[in-house]
Design a protein around this motif. Structure first.
Motif, PDB file in Angstrom:
ATOM      1  N   ARG A  12       0.853  -1.193   0.000  1.00 43.12           N
ATOM      2  CA  ARG A  12       0.000   0.000   0.000  1.00 43.12           C
ATOM      3  C   ARG A  12       0.890   1.245   0.000  1.00 43.12           C
ATOM      4  NH1 ARG A  12      -2.748  -3.382   3.884  1.00 43.12           N
ATOM      5  NH2 ARG A  12      -1.511  -2.347   5.467  1.00 43.12           N
ATOM      6  N   VAL A  13       0.588   2.182  -0.887  1.00 42.28           N
ATOM      7  CA  VAL A  13       1.347   3.430  -1.014  1.00 42.28           C
ATOM      8  C   VAL A  13       0.371   4.604  -1.100  1.00 42.28           C
ATOM      9  CG1 VAL A  13       3.268   2.257  -2.190  1.00 42.28           C
ATOM     10  CG2 VAL A  13       1.449   3.322  -3.550  1.00 42.28           C
ATOM     11  N   THR A  14       0.851   5.803  -0.840  1.00 39.30           N
ATOM     12  CA  THR A  14      -0.034   6.971  -0.901  1.00 39.30           C
ATOM     13  C   THR A  14      -0.005   7.677  -2.251  1.00 39.30           C
ATOM     14  OG1 THR A  14       1.690   8.360   0.057  1.00 39.30           O
ATOM     15  CG2 THR A  14       0.079   7.400   1.584  1.00 39.30           C
ATOM     16  N   ASP A  15       0.925   7.321  -3.136  1.00 42.20           N
ATOM     17  CA  ASP A  15       1.018   7.966  -4.441  1.00 42.20           C
ATOM     18  C   ASP A  15       1.541   6.937  -5.443  1.00 42.20           C
ATOM     19  OD1 ASP A  15       1.973   9.401  -6.722  1.00 42.20           O
ATOM     20  OD2 ASP A  15       2.212  11.209  -5.515  1.00 42.20           O
ATOM     21  N   ARG A  16       0.644   6.397  -6.265  1.00 38.92           N
ATOM     22  CA  ARG A  16       1.030   5.347  -7.207  1.00 38.92           C
ATOM     23  C   ARG A  16       2.115   5.806  -8.162  1.00 38.92           C
ATOM     24  NH1 ARG A  16      -2.886   3.697 -11.835  1.00 38.92           N
ATOM     25  NH2 ARG A  16      -1.965   5.602 -12.604  1.00 38.92           N
ATOM     26  N   GLU A  17       2.000   7.014  -8.691  1.00 38.58           N
ATOM     27  CA  GLU A  17       2.998   7.484  -9.652  1.00 38.58           C
ATOM     28  C   GLU A  17       4.374   7.604  -9.003  1.00 38.58           C
ATOM     29  OE1 GLU A  17       1.489  11.009 -11.511  1.00 38.58           O
ATOM     30  OE2 GLU A  17      -0.168   9.927 -12.452  1.00 38.58           O
ATOM     31  N   ARG A  18       4.422   8.115  -7.781  1.00 40.28           N
ATOM     32  CA  ARG A  18       5.697   8.221  -7.063  1.00 40.28           C
ATOM     33  C   ARG A  18       6.257   6.825  -6.806  1.00 40.28           C
ATOM     34  NH1 ARG A  18       5.630  10.730  -1.148  1.00 40.28           N
ATOM     35  NH2 ARG A  18       4.548   8.763  -0.824  1.00 40.28           N
ATOM     36  N   ALA A  19       5.389   5.883  -6.432  1.00 34.70           N
ATOM     37  CA  ALA A  19       5.829   4.506  -6.204  1.00 34.70           C
ATOM     38  C   ALA A  19       6.347   3.878  -7.493  1.00 34.70           C
ATOM     39  CB  ALA A  19       4.686   3.680  -5.619  1.00 34.70           C
ATOM     40  N   GLU A  20       5.699   4.167  -8.624  1.00 34.68           N
ATOM     41  CA  GLU A  20       6.187   3.662  -9.907  1.00 34.68           C
ATOM     42  C   GLU A  20       7.585   4.194 -10.206  1.00 34.68           C
ATOM     43  OE1 GLU A  20       3.625   4.229 -13.275  1.00 34.68           O
ATOM     44  OE2 GLU A  20       1.869   3.567 -12.141  1.00 34.68           O
ATOM     45  N   ARG A  21       7.810   5.471  -9.924  1.00 29.13           N
ATOM     46  CA  ARG A  21       9.150   6.046 -10.154  1.00 29.13           C
ATOM     47  C   ARG A  21      10.188   5.375  -9.259  1.00 29.13           C
ATOM     48  NH1 ARG A  21       5.990  10.695 -10.223  1.00 29.13           N
ATOM     49  NH2 ARG A  21       6.647  11.303  -8.124  1.00 29.13           N
ATOM     50  N   PHE A  22       9.813   5.069  -8.013  1.00 25.60           N
ATOM     51  CA  PHE A  22      10.745   4.428  -7.091  1.00 25.60           C
ATOM     52  C   PHE A  22      11.006   2.975  -7.496  1.00 25.60           C
ATOM     53  CE2 PHE A  22      11.557   1.870  -3.289  1.00 25.60           C
ATOM     54  CZ  PHE A  22      12.721   2.466  -2.842  1.00 25.60           C
ATOM     55  N   TYR A  23       9.947   2.174  -7.562  1.00 24.34           N
ATOM     56  CA  TYR A  23      10.130   0.752  -7.840  1.00 24.34           C
ATOM     57  C   TYR A  23      10.546   0.489  -9.289  1.00 24.34           C
ATOM     58  CZ  TYR A  23       8.383  -0.390  -3.243  1.00 24.34           C
ATOM     59  OH  TYR A  23       8.246  -0.496  -1.873  1.00 24.34           O
ATOM     60  N   GLY A  24      10.001   1.257 -10.224  1.00 24.00           N
ATOM     61  CA  GLY A  24      10.371   1.075 -11.624  1.00 24.00           C
ATOM     62  C   GLY A  24      11.646   1.805 -12.002  1.00 24.00           C
ATOM     63  N   GLY A  25      11.765   3.071 -11.555  1.00 23.33           N
ATOM     64  CA  GLY A  25      12.924   3.872 -11.921  1.00 23.33           C
ATOM     65  C   GLY A  25      14.157   3.583 -11.100  1.00 23.33           C
ATOM     66  N   VAL A  26      14.054   3.732  -9.794  1.00 28.99           N
ATOM     67  CA  VAL A  26      15.222   3.547  -8.926  1.00 28.99           C
ATOM     68  C   VAL A  26      15.610   2.072  -8.824  1.00 28.99           C
ATOM     69  CG1 VAL A  26      16.152   3.843  -6.596  1.00 28.99           C
ATOM     70  CG2 VAL A  26      14.756   5.649  -7.600  1.00 28.99           C
ATOM     71  N   LEU A  27      14.626   1.197  -8.531  1.00 28.57           N
ATOM     72  CA  LEU A  27      14.945  -0.222  -8.366  1.00 28.57           C
ATOM     73  C   LEU A  27      14.959  -1.006  -9.675  1.00 28.57           C
ATOM     74  CD1 LEU A  27      13.120  -1.200  -5.063  1.00 28.57           C
ATOM     75  CD2 LEU A  27      15.426  -0.308  -5.406  1.00 28.57           C
ATOM     76  N   GLY A  28      14.360  -0.450 -10.722  1.00 25.20           N
ATOM     77  CA  GLY A  28      14.413  -1.089 -12.035  1.00 25.20           C
ATOM     78  C   GLY A  28      13.449  -2.237 -12.260  1.00 25.20           C
ATOM     79  N   LEU A  29      12.361  -2.325 -11.468  1.00 26.42           N
ATOM     80  CA  LEU A  29      11.370  -3.371 -11.710  1.00 26.42           C
ATOM     81  C   LEU A  29      10.576  -3.029 -12.975  1.00 26.42           C
ATOM     82  CD1 LEU A  29       9.907  -3.946  -8.137  1.00 26.42           C
ATOM     83  CD2 LEU A  29      11.394  -5.475  -9.424  1.00 26.42           C
ATOM     84  N   PRO A  30      10.428  -3.956 -13.902  1.00 30.23           N
ATOM     85  CA  PRO A  30       9.692  -3.678 -15.136  1.00 30.23           C
ATOM     86  C   PRO A  30       8.184  -3.556 -14.877  1.00 30.23           C
ATOM     87  CG  PRO A  30      11.195  -5.541 -15.419  1.00 30.23           C
ATOM     88  CD  PRO A  30      11.121  -5.251 -13.950  1.00 30.23           C
ATOM     89  N   LEU A  31       7.624  -2.401 -15.223  1.00 27.07           N
ATOM     90  CA  LEU A  31       6.196  -2.158 -15.101  1.00 27.07           C
ATOM     91  C   LEU A  31       5.487  -2.923 -16.215  1.00 27.07           C
ATOM     92  CD1 LEU A  31       3.945  -0.427 -13.709  1.00 27.07           C
ATOM     93  CD2 LEU A  31       4.324   1.229 -15.536  1.00 27.07           C
ATOM     94  N   CYS A  32       4.453  -3.706 -15.860  1.00 32.64           N
ATOM     95  CA  CYS A  32       3.759  -4.482 -16.889  1.00 32.64           C
ATOM     96  C   CYS A  32       2.299  -4.080 -17.058  1.00 32.64           C
ATOM     97  CB  CYS A  32       3.881  -5.977 -16.625  1.00 32.64           C
ATOM     98  SG  CYS A  32       3.053  -6.568 -15.137  1.00 32.64           S
ATOM     99  N   ALA A  33       1.705  -3.427 -16.064  1.00 37.33           N
ATOM    100  CA  ALA A  33       0.289  -3.068 -16.187  1.00 37.33           C
ATOM    101  C   ALA A  33      -0.075  -2.013 -15.152  1.00 37.33           C
ATOM    102  CB  ALA A  33      -0.595  -4.303 -15.992  1.00 37.33           C
ATOM    103  N   ARG A  34      -1.156  -1.307 -15.459  1.00 37.01           N
ATOM    104  CA  ARG A  34      -1.736  -0.338 -14.518  1.00 37.01           C
ATOM    105  C   ARG A  34      -3.235  -0.582 -14.450  1.00 37.01           C
ATOM    106  NH1 ARG A  34       1.669   3.365 -17.397  1.00 37.01           N
ATOM    107  NH2 ARG A  34       3.349   4.113 -16.045  1.00 37.01           N
ATOM    108  N   PHE A  35      -3.812  -0.261 -13.303  1.00 33.65           N
ATOM    109  CA  PHE A  35      -5.254  -0.308 -13.125  1.00 33.65           C
ATOM    110  C   PHE A  35      -5.659   1.024 -12.524  1.00 33.65           C
ATOM    111  CE2 PHE A  35      -9.136  -1.069 -10.748  1.00 33.65           C
ATOM    112  CZ  PHE A  35      -9.883  -1.812 -11.651  1.00 33.65           C
ATOM    113  N   ASP A  36      -6.679   1.647 -13.111  1.00 29.15           N
ATOM    114  CA  ASP A  36      -7.149   2.943 -12.615  1.00 29.15           C
ATOM    115  C   ASP A  36      -8.637   3.075 -12.940  1.00 29.15           C
ATOM    116  OD1 ASP A  36      -7.551   5.539 -11.792  1.00 29.15           O
ATOM    117  OD2 ASP A  36      -5.864   6.362 -12.899  1.00 29.15           O
ATOM    118  N   GLU A  37      -9.483   2.614 -12.017  1.00 33.70           N
ATOM    119  CA  GLU A  37     -10.930   2.690 -12.210  1.00 33.70           C
ATOM    120  C   GLU A  37     -11.603   3.057 -10.906  1.00 33.70           C
ATOM    121  OE1 GLU A  37     -12.758  -0.738 -13.977  1.00 33.70           O
ATOM    122  OE2 GLU A  37     -11.279  -0.841 -15.584  1.00 33.70           O
ATOM    123  N   ASP A  38     -12.533   3.988 -10.983  1.00 33.55           N
ATOM    124  CA  ASP A  38     -13.349   4.392  -9.837  1.00 33.55           C
ATOM    125  C   ASP A  38     -12.508   4.740  -8.611  1.00 33.55           C
ATOM    126  OD1 ASP A  38     -15.718   3.918 -11.315  1.00 33.55           O
ATOM    127  OD2 ASP A  38     -15.604   1.776 -10.821  1.00 33.55           O
TER     128      ASP A  38
END
Length: 146
Positions: A12-38
């Motif tokens: 659980r995180v408070t800002d998905r985009e910031r978490a994507e930058r951290f886990y994807g950018g800094v740690l290099g985990l490959p992003l494969c999908a996003r979900f954004d509904e309601d």
């Protein structure tokens, strides 16, 4: 029922985009999908499975950073088998302004740190398979000099 492997971890995180930058950018985990509904927002990362790790955006209300609070302690990612790989990770994290705490677990050598929301993260290298002969070897905790 027999569990065969760990499927995935969701943090659980408070800002998905910031978490994507951290886990994807800094740690290099490959992003494969996003979900954004309601108002429900998640990002999914893959290390070869459909997804191995995900973040879910929450309000953060009522959360606690206390060491004694219930909840996830940390998620761990294997980054290799050599101390040089761990040193490279420490340099990258330090360059990103992330403080690390190195730990020697005997069979693994680790760096512990926090993501932008304070969730615990560990990156580690496997340095011994002694745990196969003596499973108790995984339960070691000493300072690590890098």
């Amino acid at each position: 029922m027999r569990i065969r492997s760990l499927g995935h971890v969701v943090v659980r995180v408070t800002d998905r985009e910031r978490a994507e930058r951290f886990y994807g950018g800094v740690l290099g985990l490959p992003l494969c999908a996003r979900f954004d509904e309601d108002g429900f927002k998640m990002a999914f990362f893959s290390l070869g499975n459909h997804h191995d790790f995900a973040v879910m955006e929450v309000s953060g209300e009522g959360s606690s950073n206390s060491e004694t609070a219930v909840g996830m302690h940390h998620v761990a990612f294997n980054i290799g088998t050599t101390l040089d790989e761990l040193r490279e990770a420490r340099a990258k994290l330090n360059a990103a302004g992330i403080a690390t705490h190195p730990v020697d677990h005997g069979v693994t050598k680790s760096l512990y740190f926090a993501d932008p929301d304070g969730n615990g993260v560990e990156v580690y290298v496997d340095v011994s398979d002694a745990w196969r002969r003596d499973p108790q070897r995984v339960a070691q905790l000493r300072p690590l000099e890098l």
